[in-house]
Design a protein around this motif. Structure first.
Motif, PDB file in Angstrom:
ATOM      1  N   TYR A 214       0.815  -1.220   0.000  1.00 36.34           N
ATOM      2  CA  TYR A 214       0.000   0.000   0.000  1.00 36.34           C
ATOM      3  C   TYR A 214       0.850   1.272   0.000  1.00 36.34           C
ATOM      4  O   TYR A 214       0.475   2.274  -0.629  1.00 36.34           O
ATOM      5  N   LEU A 215       1.993   1.270   0.681  1.00 34.50           N
ATOM      6  CA  LEU A 215       2.778   2.494   0.849  1.00 34.50           C
ATOM      7  C   LEU A 215       3.189   3.159  -0.471  1.00 34.50           C
ATOM      8  O   LEU A 215       3.200   4.390  -0.549  1.00 34.50           O
ATOM      9  N   PRO A 216       3.527   2.428  -1.527  1.00 37.52           N
ATOM     10  CA  PRO A 216       3.876   3.112  -2.782  1.00 37.52           C
ATOM     11  C   PRO A 216       2.685   3.744  -3.495  1.00 37.52           C
ATOM     12  O   PRO A 216       2.869   4.394  -4.533  1.00 37.52           O
ATOM     13  N   THR A 217       1.473   3.577  -2.966  1.00 37.71           N
ATOM     14  CA  THR A 217       0.281   4.064  -3.666  1.00 37.71           C
ATOM     15  C   THR A 217      -0.543   5.052  -2.860  1.00 37.71           C
ATOM     16  O   THR A 217      -1.564   5.527  -3.359  1.00 37.71           O
ATOM     17  N   VAL A 218      -0.144   5.386  -1.627  1.00 36.88           N
ATOM     18  CA  VAL A 218      -1.015   6.197  -0.772  1.00 36.88           C
ATOM     19  C   VAL A 218      -1.146   7.608  -1.330  1.00 36.88           C
ATOM     20  O   VAL A 218      -0.221   8.142  -1.958  1.00 36.88           O
ATOM     21  N   PRO A 219      -2.286   8.270  -1.119  1.00 33.58           N
ATOM     22  CA  PRO A 219      -2.474   9.648  -1.583  1.00 33.58           C
ATOM     23  C   PRO A 219      -1.530  10.617  -0.875  1.00 33.58           C
ATOM     24  O   PRO A 219      -0.894  10.288   0.128  1.00 33.58           O
ATOM     25  N   ASP A 220      -1.463  11.844  -1.415  1.00 29.97           N
ATOM     26  CA  ASP A 220      -0.532  12.845  -0.896  1.00 29.97           C
ATOM     27  C   ASP A 220      -0.780  13.206   0.557  1.00 29.97           C
ATOM     28  O   ASP A 220       0.157  13.626   1.251  1.00 29.97           O
ATOM     29  N   ASN A 221      -2.017  13.089   1.030  1.00 28.51           N
ATOM     30  CA  ASN A 221      -2.335  13.531   2.395  1.00 28.51           C
ATOM     31  C   ASN A 221      -2.484  12.381   3.384  1.00 28.51           C
ATOM     32  O   ASN A 221      -3.063  12.552   4.464  1.00 28.51           O
ATOM     33  N   VAL A 222      -1.969  11.212   3.046  1.00 29.09           N
ATOM     34  CA  VAL A 222      -2.061  10.047   3.935  1.00 29.09           C
ATOM     35  C   VAL A 222      -0.670   9.695   4.448  1.00 29.09           C
ATOM     36  O   VAL A 222       0.295   9.645   3.678  1.00 29.09           O
ATOM     37  N   THR A 223      -0.584   9.440   5.744  1.00 27.82           N
ATOM     38  CA  THR A 223       0.682   9.079   6.393  1.00 27.82           C
ATOM     39  C   THR A 223       0.473   7.854   7.262  1.00 27.82           C
ATOM     40  O   THR A 223      -0.534   7.756   7.975  1.00 27.82           O
ATOM     41  N   LEU A 224       1.401   6.929   7.201  1.00 24.95           N
ATOM     42  CA  LEU A 224       1.420   5.806   8.136  1.00 24.95           C
ATOM     43  C   LEU A 224       2.293   6.211   9.314  1.00 24.95           C
ATOM     44  O   LEU A 224       3.493   6.458   9.157  1.00 24.95           O
ATOM     45  N   LEU A 246      -0.487  27.287   2.921  1.00 24.08           N
ATOM     46  CA  LEU A 246       0.360  26.192   2.439  1.00 24.08           C
ATOM     47  C   LEU A 246      -0.060  25.627   1.090  1.00 24.08           C
ATOM     48  O   LEU A 246       0.723  24.901   0.472  1.00 24.08           O
ATOM     49  N   GLY A 247      -1.280  25.927   0.656  1.00 27.02           N
ATOM     50  CA  GLY A 247      -1.784  25.277  -0.543  1.00 27.02           C
ATOM     51  C   GLY A 247      -2.312  23.884  -0.236  1.00 27.02           C
ATOM     52  O   GLY A 247      -2.471  23.493   0.938  1.00 27.02           O
ATOM     53  N   GLY A 248      -2.576  23.107  -1.255  1.00 31.46           N
ATOM     54  CA  GLY A 248      -3.117  21.772  -1.063  1.00 31.46           C
ATOM     55  C   GLY A 248      -2.041  20.756  -0.721  1.00 31.46           C
ATOM     56  O   GLY A 248      -0.847  21.045  -0.785  1.00 31.46           O
ATOM     57  N   PRO A 249      -2.450  19.545  -0.341  1.00 23.56           N
ATOM     58  CA  PRO A 249      -1.481  18.501   0.025  1.00 23.56           C
ATOM     59  C   PRO A 249      -0.536  18.189  -1.131  1.00 23.56           C
ATOM     60  O   PRO A 249      -0.940  18.112  -2.289  1.00 23.56           O
ATOM     61  N   ARG A 250       0.749  17.998  -0.766  1.00 20.90           N
ATOM     62  CA  ARG A 250       1.771  17.655  -1.751  1.00 20.90           C
ATOM     63  C   ARG A 250       2.737  16.670  -1.107  1.00 20.90           C
ATOM     64  O   ARG A 250       3.161  16.846   0.026  1.00 20.90           O
ATOM     65  N   ARG A 251       3.099  15.654  -1.866  1.00 19.03           N
ATOM     66  CA  ARG A 251       4.109  14.709  -1.352  1.00 19.03           C
ATOM     67  C   ARG A 251       5.518  15.261  -1.554  1.00 19.03           C
ATOM     68  O   ARG A 251       6.385  15.078  -0.718  1.00 19.03           O
ATOM     69  N   MET A 252       5.756  15.940  -2.677  1.00 16.26           N
ATOM     70  CA  MET A 252       7.082  16.504  -2.945  1.00 16.26           C
ATOM     71  C   MET A 252       6.953  18.003  -3.184  1.00 16.26           C
ATOM     72  O   MET A 252       5.930  18.496  -3.642  1.00 16.26           O
ATOM     73  N   ASP A 253       8.012  18.737  -2.854  1.00 16.21           N
ATOM     74  CA  ASP A 253       8.035  20.200  -3.054  1.00 16.21           C
ATOM     75  C   ASP A 253       9.168  20.565  -4.006  1.00 16.21           C
ATOM     76  O   ASP A 253      10.194  19.900  -4.065  1.00 16.21           O
TER      77      ASP A 253
END
Length: 253
Positions: A214-224, A246-253
């Motif tokens: 699951y971890l390689p597919t989680v949405p930008d705003n989900v954290t384990l 901050l704007g919307g959720p982002r995994r990378m900046d």
């Protein structure tokens, strides 16, 4: 069955000349009031929130509030393998509950807008160059969140561990010294990572095969969020004010 407070009058002492000793931890008695009585049926109308004190970081799989207990009477180490957006949301919410936030970063321009917006003009969030962060003087009345945004190969912190001081180390991805950093953490947050990174995290945290998939597919705003004993997926949805800053959720900046 009834619940009642202290009686209207304090009991009369048989020895008025004796100085009464105040019991430690209880202090002086307050003013005397009328009795407050609740019937058994009335008790059902009372409700008290029970759970960890801390920072509300989102909702869990059951749509229940997820609270991160950041500040403790001992030093606490958190590692987030994820995006700066999530780290900034946590920092903003820590400042909102009265904590001071000190950010050590090599990209101060990325943290400056958040620092200026936090605290309504009060300097509750400060941004420091790498290696320039001094002692913070954390205490129970003034807890401190130290955010270390130093890339995938963070150096060892020069800041001494202290009670009521929590360090959040942000890793955009897993670098060569990731095992050392993760093994030293009390709590690890993992956002979307590559399958290879998921395998490494899985070995350190003893994750299940389902987590690794699951971890390689989680949405930008989900954290384990995981410790050695417990793990929980949390979805973080920003408020209007957070989105404006901050704007919307982002995994990378």
């Amino acid at each position: 069955m009834a619940y009642q407070t202290y009686p209207n009058q304090a009991p009369q002492s048989a020895e008025p000349a004796r100085v009464r000793r105040i019991r430690p931890g209880f202090g002086l008695r307050g003013p005397r009031r009328e009795k407050h009585v609740l019937t058994l049926d009335d008790l059902g109308a009372l409700s008290f929130p029970v759970g960890d004190d801390g920072v509300l970081i989102g909702t869990d799989q059951h749509q229940q509030p997820a609270v991160l207990g950041l500040f403790r009477p001992s030093a606490y180490e958190v590692v987030l393998v994820g995006g700066m957006w999530t780290a900034q949301v946590i920092a903003l919410r820590a400042a909102a509950i009265g904590a001071r936030v000190a950010v050590e970063t090599g990209r101060p321009q990325a943290w400056a807008p958040m620092a200026q917006a936090a605290g309504g003009g009060q300097p509750c969030v400060t941004v420091h160059a790498v290696g320039r962060l001094g002692a913070q003087g954390a205490s129970v009345a003034s807890p401190v969140l130290v955010v270390r945004d130093l890339g995938a190969r963070p150096s060892r912190s020069r800041l001494s561990a202290a009670p009521w001081q929590t360090t959040l180390t942000l890793l955009p991805y897993l670098g060569p010294n990731a095992s050392r950093v993760l093994n030293a953490a009390d709590l690890v947050g993992v956002q979307r990572v590559s399958p290879q990174e998921a395998e490494l995290v899985g070995r350190i945290l003893s994750l299940s095969a389902e987590d690794l998939t699951y971890l390689p597919t989680v949405p930008d705003n989900v954290t384990l969020w995981a410790t050695r004993m417990r793990r929980q997926y949390v979805m973080t949805n920003p408020g209007d004010a957070e989105t404006q800053v901050l704007g919307g959720p982002r995994r990378m900046d």
